[in-house]
Design an enzyme around this catalytic site. Structure first.
Site, PDB file in Angstrom:
ATOM      1  N   LYS A  69       0.672  -1.067  -0.218  1.00  0.00           N
ATOM      2  CA  LYS A  69      -0.088   0.055  -0.488  1.00  0.00           C
ATOM      3  C   LYS A  69       1.246   1.355  -0.161  1.00  0.00           C
ATOM      4  CE  LYS A  69      -1.505   2.336   4.556  1.00  0.00           C
ATOM      5  NZ  LYS A  69      -1.769   3.222   4.042  1.00  0.00           N
ATOM      6  N   ASN A  70       2.208   0.868   1.076  1.00  0.00           N
ATOM      7  CA  ASN A  70       2.934   2.459   1.638  1.00  0.00           C
ATOM      8  C   ASN A  70       3.866   2.881  -0.057  1.00  0.00           C
ATOM      9  OD1 ASN A  70       0.926   2.999   3.484  1.00  0.00           O
ATOM     10  ND2 ASN A  70       3.244   2.683   5.049  1.00  0.00           N
ATOM     11  N   CYS A  92      -6.185  13.523  13.283  1.00  0.00           N
ATOM     12  CA  CYS A  92      -5.846  11.829  12.697  1.00  0.00           C
ATOM     13  C   CYS A  92      -5.942  10.993  13.196  1.00  0.00           C
ATOM     14  CB  CYS A  92      -4.819  12.281  11.668  1.00  0.00           C
ATOM     15  SG  CYS A  92      -4.258   9.968  11.678  1.00  0.00           S
ATOM     16  N   ARG A 111      -0.235  14.689  13.390  1.00  0.00           N
ATOM     17  CA  ARG A 111       0.835  13.838  11.859  1.00  0.00           C
ATOM     18  C   ARG A 111       0.765  15.750  11.412  1.00  0.00           C
ATOM     19  NH1 ARG A 111      -1.849   8.886   9.944  1.00  0.00           N
ATOM     20  NH2 ARG A 111       0.507   8.499   8.764  1.00  0.00           N
ATOM     21  N   ASP A 139       4.010   0.550  12.019  1.00  0.00           N
ATOM     22  CA  ASP A 139       2.545   0.220  11.745  1.00  0.00           C
ATOM     23  C   ASP A 139       3.037  -2.211  11.553  1.00  0.00           C
ATOM     24  OD1 ASP A 139       1.923   2.201  10.552  1.00  0.00           O
ATOM     25  OD2 ASP A 139       2.378   1.409   8.352  1.00  0.00           O
ATOM     26  N   ARG A 146      -9.212  -0.326   4.283  1.00  0.00           N
ATOM     27  CA  ARG A 146      -8.058   0.791   3.519  1.00  0.00           C
ATOM     28  C   ARG A 146      -6.555   0.322   3.010  1.00  0.00           C
ATOM     29  NH1 ARG A 146      -6.397   4.796   7.173  1.00  0.00           N
ATOM     30  NH2 ARG A 146      -5.176   5.267   5.133  1.00  0.00           N
TER      31      ARG A 146
HETATM   32  C1  UD1 Z   1       4.036   7.000   6.633  1.00  0.00           C
HETATM   33  C2  UD1 Z   1       3.328   5.791   6.111  1.00  0.00           C
HETATM   34  C3  UD1 Z   1       2.214   5.340   7.312  1.00  0.00           C
HETATM   35  C4  UD1 Z   1       3.716   5.522   8.600  1.00  0.00           C
HETATM   36  C5  UD1 Z   1       4.203   6.644   8.456  1.00  0.00           C
HETATM   37  C6  UD1 Z   1       5.674   5.908   9.638  1.00  0.00           C
HETATM   38  C7  UD1 Z   1       2.527   6.555   3.831  1.00  0.00           C
HETATM   39  C8  UD1 Z   1       1.517   6.145   2.771  1.00  0.00           C
HETATM   40  N1  UD1 Z   1       1.956   6.420   5.185  1.00  0.00           N
HETATM   41  O1  UD1 Z   1       3.165   7.858   7.004  1.00  0.00           O
HETATM   42  O2  UD1 Z   1       1.858   3.975   7.409  1.00  0.00           O
HETATM   43  O3  UD1 Z   1       3.001   4.688   9.194  1.00  0.00           O
HETATM   44  O4  UD1 Z   1       5.230   6.588   7.713  1.00  0.00           O
HETATM   45  O5  UD1 Z   1       6.359   4.571   9.109  1.00  0.00           O
HETATM   46  O6  UD1 Z   1       3.666   6.330   2.950  1.00  0.00           O
HETATM   47  N2  UD1 Z   1       6.018  15.037  11.086  1.00  0.00           N
HETATM   48  C9  UD1 Z   1       6.186  16.197  11.240  1.00  0.00           C
HETATM   49  N3  UD1 Z   1       5.933  17.637   9.956  1.00  0.00           N
HETATM   50  C10 UD1 Z   1       5.704  16.718   8.737  1.00  0.00           C
HETATM   51  C11 UD1 Z   1       5.340  15.323   8.072  1.00  0.00           C
HETATM   52  C12 UD1 Z   1       5.668  14.154  10.018  1.00  0.00           C
HETATM   53  O7  UD1 Z   1       6.712  16.270  12.731  1.00  0.00           O
HETATM   54  O8  UD1 Z   1       5.343  17.592   8.149  1.00  0.00           O
HETATM   55  C13 UD1 Z   1       5.942  14.058  12.118  1.00  0.00           C
HETATM   56  C14 UD1 Z   1       4.984  12.327  11.969  1.00  0.00           C
HETATM   57  O9  UD1 Z   1       4.716  13.631  13.012  1.00  0.00           O
HETATM   58  C15 UD1 Z   1       5.450  11.832  13.012  1.00  0.00           C
HETATM   59  C16 UD1 Z   1       6.978  11.597  12.100  1.00  0.00           C
HETATM   60  O10 UD1 Z   1       6.716  12.479  11.341  1.00  0.00           O
HETATM   61  O11 UD1 Z   1       5.360  11.336  14.020  1.00  0.00           O
HETATM   62  C17 UD1 Z   1       6.995  10.392  10.835  1.00  0.00           C
HETATM   63  O12 UD1 Z   1       5.456  10.587  10.444  1.00  0.00           O
HETATM   64  P1  UD1 Z   1       5.617  10.551   8.938  1.00  0.00           P
HETATM   65  O13 UD1 Z   1       6.838   9.574   8.070  1.00  0.00           O
HETATM   66  O14 UD1 Z   1       5.317  11.530   7.164  1.00  0.00           O
HETATM   67  O15 UD1 Z   1       4.731   9.127   8.249  1.00  0.00           O
HETATM   68  P2  UD1 Z   1       3.912   9.685   7.156  1.00  0.00           P
HETATM   69  O16 UD1 Z   1       5.029   9.404   5.569  1.00  0.00           O
HETATM   70  O17 UD1 Z   1       2.396  10.101   7.115  1.00  0.00           O
END
Ligand code: UD1
Length: 430
Positions: A22-23, A117, A122, A306, A398
């Site tokens: 998925k990711n 969320c 996030r 995850d 999902r």
């Molecule tokens: C992706 C995965 C999700 C997985 C996560 C962590 C996809 C579609 N989803 O989610 O399944 O659980 O990685 O492995 O690939 N953060 C910030 N600012 C930002 C972005 C992120 O502070 O602009 C923080 C988030 O709050 C979190 C951390 O960074 O604490 C990691 O999140 P992130 O890796 O961005 O998760 P996703 O990419 O949303």
């Protein structure tokens, strides 16, 4: 209202084929926005998030067709919009991934902020700062991100936090920028590597994906490509845990052990015998009860957040006490309250869960709260005495393709049942 109904106590045994990740498929589908040529994708899983992404691409003007159910062709030759609406983005946060490609291809993007969320705040600040570093003007107004740039320019970007979709968004935008972009403290997840491989097949010049420094030399245009999506490591891990919890045996085909080292190591600690080949993984628990294992989540190659909920379920029935530390997302313990309803002995202290393994769980109606939490509830239902009914299964759909069919094939007593609205909490076995 669809629910999943499980009569627990069966030992799982058998073989399964893992679906596409998925990711990986979500950013790769979105990468089709970067070219006016056709992108053909194979091993695309049938998931609600894939359908949502296709709807989003179609709203932007992309044409999508299926090839004998084996491949999906996407053509973004005639894009007619650069806006991603709140209605779609709120159902799937990964929609934020269109920001970079739209900006790079159209010079403009309007993307709704994802909003709240279930698993924490996030934010998307690092996505926005990345686009600004590439020279875009970014403004947040009326709940939407408005971004503009004549042509993006390469930049040296050091990420404050490791973010998977943040890295992917910036990497996609940078493929069409003028000059070279270096992303430091980049996410090293296998899905980032799969996206980079697809982009390179489309003509991008990306090196270093899979390390913490990714270099992207911008090109003036990308072309079409054929790409086979990586197998899903989280689906793989979930079925391995299912077999381990029931004391059974499983062989997973189309599985990549090298994307799951941290998870396999923990499964070995629980007492599982694991063997791996180039494209398969087997686990044999020899009828034993798993031993409790401590878990601390971290970005790849650390233990994936995850898989945290699934290991919480495993520890709930394991021999001994374990500490689960969630370090990636705050508030990712929604499953704990539901597991407690099945008789699990878990205490939450800050970002940790202290799990005292119990001999038995007992079936009850429970509610899925997010994607991976819901998988952990299904796993718990497999070992709980009596019947467990998992509500709000759309969360599972999902990210898991035919979960009840795959588990049934392994010998589980599990089925999806459509209940009339306001059905009583207790349901007789159908
Ligand atoms: C992706 C995965 C999700 C997985 C996560 C962590 C996809 C579609 N989803 O989610 O399944 O659980 O990685 O492995 O690939 N953060 C910030 N600012 C930002 C972005 C992120 O502070 O602009 C923080 C988030 O709050 C979190 C951390 O960074 O604490 C990691 O999140 P992130 O890796 O961005 O998760 P996703 O990419 O949303």
């Amino acid at each position: 209202m669809a629910v999943i109904q499980i009569n627990g106590g069966r030992v799982l045994n058998g073989e399964l084929s893992v679906s596409g990740a998925k990711n990986a498929v979500l950013p790769i589908l979105v990468a089709s926005l970067l070219t006016d040529q056709t992108l053909q994708l194979r091993n695309v899983p049938h998931l609600q998030d894939v359908t949502t992404t296709m709807s989003l691409l179609a709203q932007l003007g992309a044409e999508i067709s299926m090839d004998d159910g084996m491949a999906i062709n996407i053509s973004s030759a005639n894009l007619n919009s650069y806006a991603a609406s709140y209605e779609l983005v709120r159902t799937m946060r990964a929609s934020i991934l269109v920001l970079g490609p739209l900006l790079a291809r159209c010079g403009r993007a309007e993307v709704s902020l994802p909003g709240g969320c279930a698993i924490g705040a996030r934010p998307v600040d690092l996505h926005l700062r990345g686009m600004q570093a590439l020279g875009a003007e970014v403004e947040v107004k009326n709940g939407y991100i408005h971004a503009r740039a004549e042509r993006l320019r390469g930049a040296h970007i050091i990420m404050d936090t490791v973010t998977v979709t943040g890295t992917e968004n910036i990497m996609m935008a940078a493929t069409l920028a003028q000059g070279t972009t270096i992303i430091e403290n980049a996410a090293q997840e296998p899905e980032v590597v799969d996206l980079a491989e697809c982009l390179n097949a489309m003509g991008a010049q990306i090196s270093g994906a899979g390390t913490d420094t990714i270099t992207i030399a911008g090109v003036s245009a990308l072309g079409g490509a054929v790409h086979t999506v990586l197998p899903d490591r989280i689906e793989t891990g979930t079925y391995l845990v299912a077999a381990a919890m029931t004391g059974g045996f499983i062989k997973l085909r189309n599985a990549r052990a090298n994307t799951l080292d941290a998870v396999l190591q923990k499964l070995v600690e629980t007492g599982a015998e694991i063997h791996t080949g180039a494209d398969w993984i087997s686990l044999d628990m020899h009828g034993r009860r798993p031993r409790a294992v401590d878990i601390t989540t971290a970005p790849f190659p650390g233990f994936p957040t995850d898989m945290q909920a699934q290991f919480t379920a495993l520890n709930a029935i394991a021999e001994g006490t374990s500490v689960i530390s969630e370090r990636v997302f705050e508030n990712r313990f929604m499953h704990v309250l539901e597991l407690q309803r099945l008789g699990a002995n878990i205490q939450l202290r800050g970002g940790n869960a202290i799990v005292k393994g119990v001999e038995k769980l007992s079936g009850a109606p429970i509610m899925a709260t997010d994607l991976r939490a819901s998988a952990s509830l299904v796993l718990a239902g497999l070992v709980a005495e009596g019947q467990t009914r998992v509500d709000r299964v759309y969360h599972i759909d999902r990210g898991y393709e035919n979960i009840e069919e795959k588990l049934s094939a392994l010998g589980a007593d599990i089925r999806r049942v459509t209940l009339p609205r306001n059905a009583p909490a207790k349901v007789a076995a159908a």
